[in-house]
Scaffold this motif. Structure first.
Motif, PDB file in Angstrom:
ATOM      1  N   THR A 100       0.856  -1.178   0.000  1.00  0.00           N
ATOM      2  CA  THR A 100       0.000   0.000   0.000  1.00  0.00           C
ATOM      3  C   THR A 100       0.896   1.234   0.000  1.00  0.00           C
ATOM      4  O   THR A 100       2.002   1.211   0.545  1.00  0.00           O
ATOM      5  CB  THR A 100      -0.910   0.029   1.236  1.00  0.00           C
ATOM      6  N   HIS A 109      -4.569 -10.898  -7.812  1.00  0.00           N
ATOM      7  CA  HIS A 109      -4.998  -9.586  -7.353  1.00  0.00           C
ATOM      8  C   HIS A 109      -6.145  -9.695  -6.358  1.00  0.00           C
ATOM      9  O   HIS A 109      -6.199  -8.947  -5.368  1.00  0.00           O
ATOM     10  CB  HIS A 109      -5.404  -8.726  -8.546  1.00  0.00           C
ATOM     11  N   ALA A 126      -6.256  -8.161  -2.548  1.00  0.00           N
ATOM     12  CA  ALA A 126      -7.328  -7.264  -2.125  1.00  0.00           C
ATOM     13  C   ALA A 126      -8.064  -7.829  -0.917  1.00  0.00           C
ATOM     14  O   ALA A 126      -8.410  -7.087   0.014  1.00  0.00           O
ATOM     15  CB  ALA A 126      -8.310  -7.030  -3.281  1.00  0.00           C
ATOM     16  N   SER A 161      -5.501  -7.292   2.124  1.00  0.00           N
ATOM     17  CA  SER A 161      -5.077  -5.950   2.538  1.00  0.00           C
ATOM     18  C   SER A 161      -6.223  -4.951   2.598  1.00  0.00           C
ATOM     19  O   SER A 161      -6.415  -4.265   3.608  1.00  0.00           O
ATOM     20  CB  SER A 161      -3.996  -5.433   1.590  1.00  0.00           C
ATOM     21  N   ASN A 162      -7.037  -4.863   1.550  1.00  0.00           N
ATOM     22  CA  ASN A 162      -8.110  -3.870   1.538  1.00  0.00           C
ATOM     23  C   ASN A 162      -9.153  -4.155   2.606  1.00  0.00           C
ATOM     24  O   ASN A 162      -9.589  -3.253   3.333  1.00  0.00           O
ATOM     25  CB  ASN A 162      -8.773  -3.818   0.164  1.00  0.00           C
ATOM     26  N   HIS A 163      -9.565  -5.411   2.726  1.00  0.00           N
ATOM     27  CA  HIS A 163     -10.585  -5.742   3.710  1.00  0.00           C
ATOM     28  C   HIS A 163     -10.042  -5.623   5.127  1.00  0.00           C
ATOM     29  O   HIS A 163     -10.813  -5.352   6.058  1.00  0.00           O
ATOM     30  CB  HIS A 163     -11.118  -7.155   3.457  1.00  0.00           C
ATOM     31  N   VAL A 178      -8.156  -3.254   6.209  1.00  0.00           N
ATOM     32  CA  VAL A 178      -8.332  -1.850   6.597  1.00  0.00           C
ATOM     33  C   VAL A 178      -9.754  -1.611   7.082  1.00  0.00           C
ATOM     34  O   VAL A 178      -9.985  -0.954   8.108  1.00  0.00           O
ATOM     35  CB  VAL A 178      -8.000  -0.919   5.413  1.00  0.00           C
ATOM     36  N   THR A 179     -10.733  -2.155   6.363  1.00  0.00           N
ATOM     37  CA  THR A 179     -12.127  -1.994   6.765  1.00  0.00           C
ATOM     38  C   THR A 179     -12.385  -2.621   8.124  1.00  0.00           C
ATOM     39  O   THR A 179     -13.034  -2.019   8.996  1.00  0.00           O
ATOM     40  CB  THR A 179     -13.062  -2.622   5.714  1.00  0.00           C
TER      41      THR A 179
END
Length: 308
Positions: free
Chosen positions: A135, A186, A190, A193-195, A197-198
């Motif tokens: 990130t 990908h 996602a 890493s992306n989830h 953060v949520t």
């Protein structure tokens, strides 16, 4: 003194002029990293005021020019634009004759492999897909974080060594990803890493609601240990009420979330179901305890769970 270990000048990669199309968070950081390796950034394109300020911070004295002019000036061009923008950008650059034969054209999209660059390949470019699994903040700290960062690398076989060499020069670790596996690769990144953060943001909000003054300080050691354990041991690192089959505790969680933060209930239930499935599959959750737990997660009477 022995000179056996001295590098042969012939083995030193040629220094390249570097251009960036898309001054988001990623492109300036990669160009700054290549600059540290001896390459020379010569042009960058950016549309928004924020991207222009970012370029000025990360690549001072490098001129801002239109994308086509970036390609005119650079031997190595970094296409660091959003995934959905990339195919149209490549097609447009090729159609307008901006692509030069022998030019290294690198995109950093995780979703796409090298085939998205086929229009540029037909124009004589050398296509590389180099996706940093990291990130980015859009600040100089990103250059430091590239040290040891894995890159998903996809390129024609004859360019594999060149692609891996560029990654190593940026301080990264090349990981070869087959063209057909790029979307799955990908999605995996996602998901992790992306989830994450949520989930962390939701957890901090709930702790504040519960009266915790410094949720970041409370979560830091816990989440750091959980991440380390998961990377070391995988599913064996699972702990908590779902893995133990504590249906009553899970039912209480759901009731409290419905009361204080109803927008988090769906995510909690989805992750709890996934956790229960993995705990069952790996023998961590006892089958005799799973029925009541799965009932709670399916929305059956919370009282049944509370009675345990």
């Amino acid at each position: 003194m022995s000179t056996d270990q001295q590098p042969d000048p012939k083995d030193r990669p040629a220094r390249l002029t570097v251009g960036v199309v898309g001054a988001g968070r990623v492109g300036p950081a990669l160009a700054a990293s290549l600059q540290l390796a001896g390459h020379r950034p010569v042009a960058v394109s950016g549309v928004s005021d924020l991207s222009r300020r970012r370029a000025a911070l990360m690549l001072p004295d490098v001129p801002l020019v239109p994308p086509a002019e970036v390609l005119q000036r650079a031997d190595l061009v970094l296409l660091t634009v959003p995934d959905d923008t990339l195919p149209g950008l490549v097609a447009g650059l090729a159609e307008t004759g901006a692509v030069r034969p022998g030019q290294l054209l690198v995109h950093t999209s995780g979703r796409y492999g090298a085939k998205v660059l086929d229009p540029a390949l037909r124009a004589g470019a050398l296509p590389l897909a180099l996706h940093p699994a990291m990130t980015f903040t859009g600040t100089p700290v990103d250059v430091q974080r590239l040290a040891g960062c894995s890159f998903g690398v996809t390129a024609p076989d004859e360019l594999r060594l060149a692609a891996e060499a560029l990654v190593i020069e940026m301080g990264g670790e090349p990981e070869w990803i087959g063209e057909e596996n790029r979307p799955l690769y990908h999605a995996a990144l996602a998901l992790g890493s992306n989830h994450l953060v949520t989930l962390v943001a939701q957890s901090m909000e709930l702790l504040r609601t519960a009266g915790v003054e410094a949720p970041d300080r409370m979560l830091g050691p816990l989440l750091g240990a959980a991440l380390d354990n998961a990377l070391r041991s995988g599913d064996a690192a699972l702990t908590g009420p779902v893995a133990r089959g504590d249906a009553g505790t899970v039912a209480a969680h759901v009731a409290e979330l419905r009361r204080h933060s109803p927008q988090t209930v769906a995510g909690y239930l989805a992750m709890a179901r996934a956790t229960a499935d993995r705990a069952l599959a790996h023998g961590l959750l006892k089958p005799e305890l799973a029925e009541d737990l799965l009932g709670v997660l399916a929305g059956r009477s919370e009282g049944e769970g509370d009675a345990r």
